[in-house]
Design a protein around this motif. Structure first.
Motif, mmCIF file in Angstrom:
data_model
loop_
_atom_site.group_PDB
_atom_site.id
_atom_site.type_symbol
_atom_site.label_atom_id
_atom_site.label_comp_id
_atom_site.label_asym_id
_atom_site.label_seq_id
_atom_site.Cartn_x
_atom_site.Cartn_y
_atom_site.Cartn_z
ATOM 1 N N GLU A 1 -1.302 -26.438 0.840
ATOM 2 C CA GLU A 1 -0.199 -26.203 0.605
ATOM 3 C C GLU A 1 0.940 -27.448 1.326
ATOM 4 O OE1 GLU A 1 3.443 -23.571 3.376
ATOM 5 O OE2 GLU A 1 1.007 -23.200 3.608
ATOM 6 N N GLN A 2 0.503 -28.366 3.180
ATOM 7 C CA GLN A 2 0.900 -29.409 3.287
ATOM 8 C C GLN A 2 0.831 -30.243 1.795
ATOM 9 O OE1 GLN A 2 2.540 -29.303 6.461
ATOM 10 N NE2 GLN A 2 3.297 -31.694 5.287
ATOM 11 N N VAL A 3 -0.195 -30.502 1.149
ATOM 12 C CA VAL A 3 -0.024 -31.807 0.539
ATOM 13 C C VAL A 3 1.360 -31.268 -0.893
ATOM 14 C CG1 VAL A 3 -1.224 -32.331 -2.509
ATOM 15 C CG2 VAL A 3 -2.785 -32.246 0.596
ATOM 16 N N VAL A 4 1.371 -30.109 -0.943
ATOM 17 C CA VAL A 4 2.255 -29.900 -2.238
ATOM 18 C C VAL A 4 3.587 -30.228 -1.482
ATOM 19 C CG1 VAL A 4 3.345 -27.355 -2.957
ATOM 20 C CG2 VAL A 4 0.923 -27.676 -3.448
ATOM 21 N N ARG A 5 3.956 -30.433 -0.335
ATOM 22 C CA ARG A 5 5.254 -30.098 0.371
ATOM 23 C C ARG A 5 5.668 -31.055 0.847
ATOM 24 N NH1 ARG A 5 4.331 -26.363 6.401
ATOM 25 N NH2 ARG A 5 4.678 -23.946 4.821
ATOM 26 N N ASP A 6 4.311 -32.800 1.238
ATOM 27 C CA ASP A 6 3.959 -33.595 1.309
ATOM 28 C C ASP A 6 5.021 -34.167 -0.302
ATOM 29 O OD1 ASP A 6 4.013 -33.707 3.683
ATOM 30 O OD2 ASP A 6 1.556 -34.335 3.080
ATOM 31 N N LEU A 7 4.316 -33.323 -1.399
ATOM 32 C CA LEU A 7 4.291 -34.515 -2.958
ATOM 33 C C LEU A 7 5.896 -33.789 -3.575
ATOM 34 C CD1 LEU A 7 1.421 -33.147 -4.690
ATOM 35 C CD2 LEU A 7 1.915 -35.581 -4.063
ATOM 36 N N ALA A 8 6.464 -32.812 -3.234
ATOM 37 C CA ALA A 8 8.450 -32.572 -2.993
ATOM 38 C C ALA A 8 8.707 -33.104 -2.575
ATOM 39 C CB ALA A 8 7.824 -31.042 -3.137
#
Length: 392
Positions: free
Chosen positions: A24-31
């Motif tokens: 989940e944090q990976v996705v937030r970081d990418l966004a």
């Protein structure tokens, strides 16, 4: 509710579990790395292979930058005795982001090669959105069942013409090891099967299915993601059985572009740490050396996906080569960069691999693929494993 502490357990570059909070944090970081635009209209897009690697990056870049609506397709395993696959958790996080941002983007978990999947996806598209503006095809799979004949084709990671031995990287308790990997010569049948799996046939079938349903919007564009890479990896990748499939993918782009109302391109992306690439002998060492040479100048999949969308939408002029391919890899294949990587490749030994190559960075990136080693995540805390697939 099934909460537990999850630790990385696996062999080599494969982990048995993934970490939901880390994914989940990976996705937030990418966004967070994408600057939003305010487009005149929100385009409708299909992303085939939306849960990992460049497909995930393209999905997130499209959602944030151009407010795409549409459908992402991937094939992931639900939580059972083990956790779900990392792509399952990343998809749930991407869907949550899309909803929070006011985007209408659905996700289908099914075999992209199957006609039943195409029917399900296009039924959803027709019901929710209407004609499609963009189709991004980013599928990496070991096998494909031909929906017309039921024949199963298996891809082969082999050379063409002569066997080849290359340097490679492995890890033991987190410490880098310089190893050798040898690949056999592919038979004609193995090459043909690899083309069936990783070439352009299924891409064509997606475009055909859209056309038959009259779901191609005016100005429709489609792009399949590909890779060329360095001379150092050429015998295993571009000049091997996988390269034959990539050549077929590029020929497919030219064939599709001959149709009225279709602009088809291949996008040559740069090297990155993905679940597909980390399994290829020599690629891990090469990428580790490339990052050592370039550092922060090495373009990430999200940076390249921003450039892809900018060029697809006309925000920027397309950077095409003489064969009509979009080139997002010029930073990698710059002669000075390649010369520096070659020098490091020749110099690396077991004694100096930890300093000549950026081995620690590569190892951490592999772990991040499964949601580990992500800043801001408490890996001692229990986390919910039973995350539901997003509802369409």
């Amino acid at each position: 509710m099934t909460e537990r502490v999850i630790k990385p357990v696996g062999r080599g570059f494969l982990f048995l579990d993934s970490h939901p909070a880390g994914c989940e944090q990976v996705v937030r970081d990418l966004a967070a790395q994408v600057e939003a635009r305010t487009p005149d209209k929100r385009p409708v897009a299909l992303v085939i292979g939306a849960s990992s690697g460049y497909g995930l990056a393209a999905t997130i870049a499209g959602l944030v930058r151009y407010g795409i609506d549409g459908v992402g397709v991937s094939f992931e395993k639900a939580p059972a005795r083990r956790t779900a696959t990392a792509g399952w958790y990343r998809t749930a996080a991407t869907a949550a982001y899309a909803e929070q941002a006011g985007r209408k983007f659905h996700f289908v978990n099914a075999d992209a090669f199957a006609d039943t999947t195409k029917d399900e996806v296009l039924d959803l598209v027709a019901k929710e959105f209407g004609p499609v503006d963009y189709l991004i095809y980013s599928v990496a799979a070991p096998r494909r069942v031909d929906p017309r004949t039921g024949t199963t084709y298996q891809s082969a990671l082999k050379t063409i013409g002569a066997p080849y031995t290359t340097k490679s990287i492995a890890f033991e308790d987190g410490a880098p090891l310089l190893t050798e990997a040898s690949l056999d010569v592919a038979t004609d049948e193995e090459i043909a099967e690899t083309v069936q799996v990783m070439g352009g046939e299924d891409w064509t079938r997606w475009v055909d299915a859209l056309a038959e349903r009259k779901l191609l919007n005016d100005g429709f564009s489609t792009v399949a993601l590909t890779y060329i890479g360095s001379e150092l990896t050429g015998p295993i990748y571009r000049q091997g059985s996988i390269g034959a499939a990539k050549a077929h993918l590029e020929e497919t782009a030219r064939t599709l572009s001959e149709r009225d109302g279709v602009r088809a391109l291949t996008s040559v992306n740069g090297a990155a740490v993905t679940q597909a690439s980390s399994a290829i002998p020599g690629i891990g060492l090469y990428v580790s050396l490339l990052h050592k040479v370039l550092g922060e100048q090495m373009q990430t999949p999200i940076q390249q996906s921003i450039a892809l969308w900018d060029q697809l939408t006309g925000e920027k002029a397309p950077d095409l080569d003489e064969d009509g391919r979009l080139r997002l890899d010029r930073w990698e294949l710059d002669p000075a960069v390649q010369a520096a990587v070659k020098e490091q490749w020749d110099a690396v030994t077991q004694e100096n691999i930890a300093t000549v190559a950026d081995a620690a960075w590569f190892f951490a990136e592999v772990r991040r693929l499964y949601g580990f080693d992500v800043d801001g995540v408490d890996y001692e805390a229990e986390t919910e494993v039973d995350v539901e697939w997003p509802k369409a």
